[in-house]
Design a protein around this motif. Structure first.
Motif, PDB file in Angstrom:
ATOM      1  N   LEU A  54       0.828  -1.198   0.000  1.00  0.00           N
ATOM      2  CA  LEU A  54       0.000   0.000   0.000  1.00  0.00           C
ATOM      3  C   LEU A  54       0.866   1.254   0.000  1.00  0.00           C
ATOM      4  CD1 LEU A  54      -2.597  -0.937   2.749  1.00  0.00           C
ATOM      5  CD2 LEU A  54      -2.933  -1.009   0.289  1.00  0.00           C
ATOM      6  N   THR A  55       0.349   2.308  -0.611  1.00  0.00           N
ATOM      7  CA  THR A  55       1.014   3.607  -0.528  1.00  0.00           C
ATOM      8  C   THR A  55       0.675   4.228   0.829  1.00  0.00           C
ATOM      9  OG1 THR A  55      -0.835   4.824  -1.465  1.00  0.00           O
ATOM     10  CG2 THR A  55       0.793   3.947  -3.028  1.00  0.00           C
ATOM     11  N   VAL A  78       1.656 -13.467  10.281  1.00  0.00           N
ATOM     12  CA  VAL A  78       0.729 -13.008   9.233  1.00  0.00           C
ATOM     13  C   VAL A  78      -0.527 -13.876   9.238  1.00  0.00           C
ATOM     14  CG1 VAL A  78       0.437 -12.633   6.763  1.00  0.00           C
ATOM     15  CG2 VAL A  78       2.621 -12.101   7.843  1.00  0.00           C
ATOM     16  N   PHE A  79      -0.360 -15.190   9.362  1.00  0.00           N
ATOM     17  CA  PHE A  79      -1.492 -16.121   9.391  1.00  0.00           C
ATOM     18  C   PHE A  79      -2.385 -15.858  10.611  1.00  0.00           C
ATOM     19  CE2 PHE A  79      -3.439 -20.293  10.311  1.00  0.00           C
ATOM     20  CZ  PHE A  79      -4.107 -20.485   9.106  1.00  0.00           C
ATOM     21  N   TYR A  80      -1.777 -15.580  11.759  1.00  0.00           N
ATOM     22  CA  TYR A  80      -2.537 -15.272  12.967  1.00  0.00           C
ATOM     23  C   TYR A  80      -3.451 -14.067  12.741  1.00  0.00           C
ATOM     24  CZ  TYR A  80      -3.655 -13.204  17.459  1.00  0.00           C
ATOM     25  OH  TYR A  80      -4.327 -12.611  18.503  1.00  0.00           O
ATOM     26  N   TYR A  81      -2.898 -12.977  12.207  1.00  0.00           N
ATOM     27  CA  TYR A  81      -3.699 -11.769  11.992  1.00  0.00           C
ATOM     28  C   TYR A  81      -4.737 -11.973  10.896  1.00  0.00           C
ATOM     29  CZ  TYR A  81      -1.233  -8.783  15.241  1.00  0.00           C
ATOM     30  OH  TYR A  81      -0.747  -8.217  16.386  1.00  0.00           O
ATOM     31  N   PHE A  82      -4.398 -12.708   9.849  1.00  0.00           N
ATOM     32  CA  PHE A  82      -5.365 -12.994   8.793  1.00  0.00           C
ATOM     33  C   PHE A  82      -6.584 -13.710   9.383  1.00  0.00           C
ATOM     34  CE2 PHE A  82      -7.117 -15.972   5.671  1.00  0.00           C
ATOM     35  CZ  PHE A  82      -7.506 -15.079   4.684  1.00  0.00           C
ATOM     36  N   ASN A  83      -6.352 -14.751  10.163  1.00  0.00           N
ATOM     37  CA  ASN A  83      -7.463 -15.492  10.791  1.00  0.00           C
ATOM     38  C   ASN A  83      -8.230 -14.636  11.785  1.00  0.00           C
ATOM     39  OD1 ASN A  83      -7.585 -18.030   9.576  1.00  0.00           O
ATOM     40  ND2 ASN A  83      -5.807 -18.712  10.719  1.00  0.00           N
ATOM     41  N   PHE A  91      -0.501  -6.344   6.807  1.00  0.00           N
ATOM     42  CA  PHE A  91      -1.506  -6.201   5.757  1.00  0.00           C
ATOM     43  C   PHE A  91      -0.864  -6.300   4.373  1.00  0.00           C
ATOM     44  CE2 PHE A  91      -4.492  -3.937   3.017  1.00  0.00           C
ATOM     45  CZ  PHE A  91      -5.682  -4.565   3.378  1.00  0.00           C
ATOM     46  N   ASP A  92       0.311  -5.723   4.208  1.00  0.00           N
ATOM     47  CA  ASP A  92       1.031  -5.843   2.934  1.00  0.00           C
ATOM     48  C   ASP A  92       1.370  -7.305   2.629  1.00  0.00           C
ATOM     49  OD1 ASP A  92       0.982  -3.160   2.249  1.00  0.00           O
ATOM     50  OD2 ASP A  92       2.960  -2.724   3.101  1.00  0.00           O
ATOM     51  N   ALA A  93       1.735  -8.064   3.650  1.00  0.00           N
ATOM     52  CA  ALA A  93       2.036  -9.485   3.462  1.00  0.00           C
ATOM     53  C   ALA A  93       0.787 -10.260   3.030  1.00  0.00           C
ATOM     54  CB  ALA A  93       2.605 -10.080   4.748  1.00  0.00           C
ATOM     55  N   ILE A  94      -0.355  -9.929   3.627  1.00  0.00           N
ATOM     56  CA  ILE A  94      -1.609 -10.585   3.235  1.00  0.00           C
ATOM     57  C   ILE A  94      -1.943 -10.238   1.786  1.00  0.00           C
ATOM     58  CG2 ILE A  94      -4.100 -10.657   3.660  1.00  0.00           C
ATOM     59  CD1 ILE A  94      -3.411 -10.293   6.667  1.00  0.00           C
ATOM     60  N   ASN A  95      -1.778  -8.970   1.411  1.00  0.00           N
ATOM     61  CA  ASN A  95      -2.001  -8.568   0.015  1.00  0.00           C
ATOM     62  C   ASN A  95      -1.091  -9.342  -0.926  1.00  0.00           C
ATOM     63  OD1 ASN A  95      -4.048  -6.718   0.268  1.00  0.00           O
ATOM     64  ND2 ASN A  95      -2.696  -4.965   0.424  1.00  0.00           N
ATOM     65  N   TYR A  96       0.161  -9.493  -0.542  1.00  0.00           N
ATOM     66  CA  TYR A  96       1.125 -10.227  -1.372  1.00  0.00           C
ATOM     67  C   TYR A  96       0.676 -11.680  -1.547  1.00  0.00           C
ATOM     68  CZ  TYR A  96       5.531 -12.199  -2.997  1.00  0.00           C
ATOM     69  OH  TYR A  96       6.484 -12.848  -3.740  1.00  0.00           O
ATOM     70  N   LEU A  97       0.282 -12.303  -0.456  1.00  0.00           N
ATOM     71  CA  LEU A  97      -0.186 -13.693  -0.517  1.00  0.00           C
ATOM     72  C   LEU A  97      -1.399 -13.845  -1.426  1.00  0.00           C
ATOM     73  CD1 LEU A  97       0.169 -14.613   3.218  1.00  0.00           C
ATOM     74  CD2 LEU A  97       1.088 -15.971   1.351  1.00  0.00           C
ATOM     75  N   LEU A  98      -2.359 -12.949  -1.279  1.00  0.00           N
ATOM     76  CA  LEU A  98      -3.593 -13.042  -2.071  1.00  0.00           C
ATOM     77  C   LEU A  98      -3.342 -12.785  -3.549  1.00  0.00           C
ATOM     78  CD1 LEU A  98      -6.092 -11.268   0.351  1.00  0.00           C
ATOM     79  CD2 LEU A  98      -5.861 -13.724  -0.081  1.00  0.00           C
TER      80      LEU A  98
END
Length: 102
Positions: A8-9, A61-66, A35-42
């Motif tokens: 994200l900018t 990252v997985f913890y926060y995503f869930n 959040f940037d890591a989740i975006n990258y994964l998706l």
């Protein structure tokens, strides 16, 4: 940190950070990097364990995503973002008409 196209900018993060900042406390990794890591994964479809080293560890990252998924944070975020964009375009918050075609 490497600047990936999925990051994200600063302006984008300012708009959405209120959805992801629970309470202000000291964290080892910023919520923005998570959040940037989740975006990258998706976007890339990579496996959790294959996240680039520039991102926080995959288990964090997985913890926060869930957590955000189970708490409905993503649904609320996308609903509010949809309303924000409609208002930005000069439209009403909610559409007044819907068409269903089968």
């Amino acid at each position: 940190m490497t600047n990936y196209p999925t990051n994200l900018t600063d302006n984008q993060w300012k708009i959405i950070e209120k959805f992801f900042s629970e309470q202000e406390r000291k964290r080892k990794y910023s919520l923005r990097k998570i959040f940037d890591a989740i975006n990258y994964l998706l976007k890339t479809g990579c496996q959790w364990r294959m996240l680039p080293k520039e991102f926080p560890p995959h288990n964090t990252v997985f913890y926060y995503f869930n957590k955000w998924k189970n708490e409905g944070v993503f649904e609320e975020f996308f609903l509010r973002l949809h309303i924000f964009i409609r208002v930005l375009l000069g439209r009403e918050e909610c559409p007044s008409l819907g068409i269903i075609d089968n």
